[in-house]
Motif scaffolding. Structure first.
Motif, PDB file in Angstrom:
ATOM      1  N   ASP A  93       0.852  -1.195   0.000  1.00  8.14           N
ATOM      2  CA  ASP A  93       0.000   0.000   0.000  1.00  8.14           C
ATOM      3  C   ASP A  93       0.885   1.241   0.000  1.00  8.14           C
ATOM      4  OD1 ASP A  93      -1.805   2.017   0.440  1.00  8.14           O
ATOM      5  OD2 ASP A  93      -2.094   1.549   2.561  1.00  8.14           O
ATOM      6  N   VAL A  94       0.875   1.954  -1.089  1.00 11.13           N
ATOM      7  CA  VAL A  94       1.730   3.146  -1.163  1.00 11.13           C
ATOM      8  C   VAL A  94       1.280   4.234  -0.196  1.00 11.13           C
ATOM      9  CG1 VAL A  94       2.635   2.975  -3.480  1.00 11.13           C
ATOM     10  CG2 VAL A  94       0.344   3.873  -3.125  1.00 11.13           C
ATOM     11  N   GLY A  95       0.055   4.111   0.315  1.00  7.81           N
ATOM     12  CA  GLY A  95      -0.425   5.115   1.243  1.00  7.81           C
ATOM     13  C   GLY A  95       0.101   4.915   2.648  1.00  7.81           C
ATOM     14  N   VAL A 121       7.430   4.529   2.782  1.00  8.20           N
ATOM     15  CA  VAL A 121       8.275   5.588   2.242  1.00  8.20           C
ATOM     16  C   VAL A 121       9.631   5.580   2.936  1.00  8.20           C
ATOM     17  CG1 VAL A 121       6.123   6.928   2.393  1.00  8.20           C
ATOM     18  CG2 VAL A 121       8.269   7.977   3.113  1.00  8.20           C
ATOM     19  N   VAL A 150       8.229  10.576  -3.003  1.00  9.04           N
ATOM     20  CA  VAL A 150       7.250   9.581  -2.577  1.00  9.04           C
ATOM     21  C   VAL A 150       6.685   9.871  -1.205  1.00  9.04           C
ATOM     22  CG1 VAL A 150       7.918   7.621  -3.976  1.00  9.04           C
ATOM     23  CG2 VAL A 150       9.188   8.135  -1.880  1.00  9.04           C
ATOM     24  N   GLY A 151       7.380  10.734  -0.445  1.00 10.67           N
ATOM     25  CA  GLY A 151       6.901  11.039   0.893  1.00 10.67           C
ATOM     26  C   GLY A 151       5.773  12.050   0.897  1.00 10.67           C
ATOM     27  N   VAL A 161       0.228   9.998  -3.427  1.00 19.19           N
ATOM     28  CA  VAL A 161      -0.459   8.722  -3.260  1.00 19.19           C
ATOM     29  C   VAL A 161      -1.884   8.824  -3.779  1.00 19.19           C
ATOM     30  CG1 VAL A 161       0.704   8.752  -1.000  1.00 19.19           C
ATOM     31  CG2 VAL A 161      -1.698   8.065  -1.142  1.00 19.19           C
ATOM     32  N   MET A 187      -1.504   8.669  -7.489  1.00 22.42           N
ATOM     33  CA  MET A 187      -1.059   7.338  -7.872  1.00 22.42           C
ATOM     34  C   MET A 187      -2.198   6.328  -7.857  1.00 22.42           C
ATOM     35  SD  MET A 187       2.229   5.644  -6.006  1.00 22.42           S
ATOM     36  CE  MET A 187       2.719   7.313  -5.547  1.00 22.42           C
ATOM     37  N   ARG A 188      -3.024   6.422  -6.838  1.00 19.32           N
ATOM     38  CA  ARG A 188      -4.162   5.501  -6.764  1.00 19.32           C
ATOM     39  C   ARG A 188      -5.072   5.681  -7.967  1.00 19.32           C
ATOM     40  NH1 ARG A 188      -4.122   3.510  -1.286  1.00 19.32           N
ATOM     41  NH2 ARG A 188      -3.541   5.147   0.122  1.00 19.32           N
ATOM     42  N   GLU A 196      -4.399  12.799   1.867  1.00 20.80           N
ATOM     43  CA  GLU A 196      -4.832  11.990   3.005  1.00 20.80           C
ATOM     44  C   GLU A 196      -4.361  12.605   4.314  1.00 20.80           C
ATOM     45  OE1 GLU A 196      -3.411   8.050   2.209  1.00 20.80           O
ATOM     46  OE2 GLU A 196      -4.897   7.719   0.625  1.00 20.80           O
TER      47      GLU A 196
END
Lengths: 328, 328
Positions: A69-71, A76, B70-71, B76, B79-80, B274
DNA sequence: GTCGGGCTTGTAAACGATTACAAGAACGAT
DNA sequence: ATCGTTCTTGTAATCGTTTACAAGCCCGAC
């Protein structure tokens, strides 16, 4: 009008394909040769085809990292560590997402098979025999960040979550909290089972009874929030959560219920991700060594690429506790 | 002992390579043929080489998404959305990180060139001519999520941050805040300049003077925290931040300085990631349509793969405001 | 009995690069 | 002038697949 090939460049420059290839790869060539080739390349807008190249040379200089899950901010941390190691070694890192589902993981490993990358680093959330089998058959070196049976014979790097749990409980007990609840993610996952057992053992070591145990649907913020009320039913004075996202979700519910963190309820997360630092109050969290796990896993992968016959290694990274303001 | 090839399988099964290929690709074959091939594949642990395959068929069925950091949780979300679209179309998505540096981006685009993927979706944080040039020369369809000059002739999907700024200022003014400061990221980035200009214009539209303008070193939590004190010097009653990470970093400093959010200072983020939902208090944030941008960008990319000669499109996604508790 | 049509299967030519090997050029030494 | 070295360049094989084409086989129809 498809893209030009090396043959087109050769023709345009009036030289052989070999010469073009040599110039492009920096092999010795005369001034004039280099010039002609460069000009032709420029003019045609030639871009070498990396598939063809890597087919011939046998390497792609790409490595793949597969996460659930990239979330989830824990990834990270791990990703950054991996990136650092592999890019220093001259590889490019690409990341891909598996669902939480084991069949997705299997499909990924299968699909990722030979050719797309020189190696695969996977952090599976659920593991079954199919996954292990697909890893072995994958045709490219794989290292697992997580726990797979020793008999699978693959390189692994994993956390010591029981020990991490103990650190958390030690800390809470030292601060006088004894009515401790556990907010877990799905129990049928690798981290879920490990952490549940760790929690039980840690409490036993202190002769305590768990205040309650709740299982969230996912390792996500939303899932943590959704079961917040349930967690509070046992009126704990502290809650340990299976990861930071769950912990933050829970904290929102606590505040919503008029409770103060840490005065009324202390909250401990796990993973010590960036979110732990960003949340408010900053979250005390068990550092399971994500960065180090990433680093070691990457090193293992590089080593295995170097020598595929080496004996599989199983590394365990030790945890520490990052104390912040969500505990007294 | 290298991996078996299709020739080895053919030999083991006592059939031709063509037959093996056919069986593996599900083309019609007799029961007996299929069986023999399967057995040989099984026995040798054969895994097809995707490089060779895609060299021949001309497609990899992989798409690459390149993001700066990516942080940053905004990615995200994006990306989703991208993942959803491209996987529905039968592609696998891989993600790769460029630094914030434009030379890294150029290197990436160059390196990502023909072969590794059938298309590239890039969200660059800094744009210069080299980058545009490398995109055109890349040899594979590219769409940019962000702002590049129209004359570059590439498909783009971008946010309307001036409009977003206006929404934020409207909201704050409606709540009686007039001493509004702006916490920007680096001004030499694409979002940095756009948002600075948007802020200035939005204030002008309300006949207000900016309370202050501060530039953080990065679009990160740490950078937001680092300049928190500076932001407060002008004693604003509201601060708009160029993204959510900066906003959350700032809020930590506010609380550290004994100020209450939103009573003493209102805080607005941008991106509506998020993190906005996860932060405490939950962050009012300008939704710049990350999910929709991701979706549209992915669609554009698929369309361009389908037909590389289509006229470049430039899509602008409209913002909205997600009001949460960090504003009154 | 021969022919044609439909299957199945095999042979070999791509795909686009790299690179071993050979051939030719240049040049100095004898 | 001849020979050997070294340096540059070209030819062609190769990587591991897919697939166009051809060949072989089996069958039914004439």
């Amino acid at each position: 009008m498809s893209r030009p090939t090396i043959a087109a460049v050769a023709q345009a420059a009036g030289v052989s394909v070999a010469s073009v290839s040599r110039v492009l790869n920096g092999l010795p060539a005369t001034e004039e040769m280099a010039e002609r080739v460069q000009r032709a390349v420029e003019q045609l807008g030639y871009v070498p085809d990396s598939r063809a190249r890597s087919l011939k040379v046998g390497r792609t200089f790409q490595l793949t990292l597969a996460v659930a899950d990239v979330g989830n901010p824990v990834y990270v941390t791990m990703m950054r560590a991996v990136e650092e190691v592999v890019s220093a070694a001259g590889y490019r890192l690409v990341v891909t997402t598996t669902g939480a589902d084991v069949v997705d993981e299997v499909a990924l490993v299968r699909g990722m098979a030979r050719g797309y990358a020189d190696g695969l680093l996977i952090s599976p959330i659920r593991v079954d025999e199919d996954l292990v089998k697909s890893i072995r058959e994958c045709g490219v070196p794989v290292v697992v960040a997580g726990n797979v049976p020793a008999k699978a014979g693959v390189d692994t790097v994993r956390a010591n979550s029981p020990k991490g749990m103990l650190l958390a409980v030690d800390h809470l007990v030292a601060k006088g909290r004894t009515h401790i609840a556990f907010l877990n993610g799905p129990a049928d996952t690798v981290p879920g089972t490990a952490r549940a057992k760790g929690f039980a053992d840690a409490l036993k070591a202190h002769d305590l009874q768990p205040a309650g145990e709740t299982e969230a649907a996912d390792f996500t913020f939303a899932a943590g929030r959704a079961v917040g009320g349930e967690v509070l039913r046992s009126q704990p004075d502290a809650v340990i959560c299976a990861n930071d996202l769950l912990a933050v979700g829970l904290m929102h519910e606590l505040v919503g219920a008029g409770l103060r963190v840490p005065e009324d309820v202390a909250v401990v997360g796990m993973d010590d991700s960036e979110l732990a630092e960003q949340s408010f109050p900053p979250l005390t969290s068990v550092n399971l060594g994500s960065a180090e796990r990433g680093r070691r896993a990457a090193e293992l992968l590089l080593a295995r690429i170097e020598d595929n016959d080496r004996r599989p290694r199983r590394i365990v990274v030790q945890p520490s506790l990052s104390v912040r303001r969500s505990t007294p």
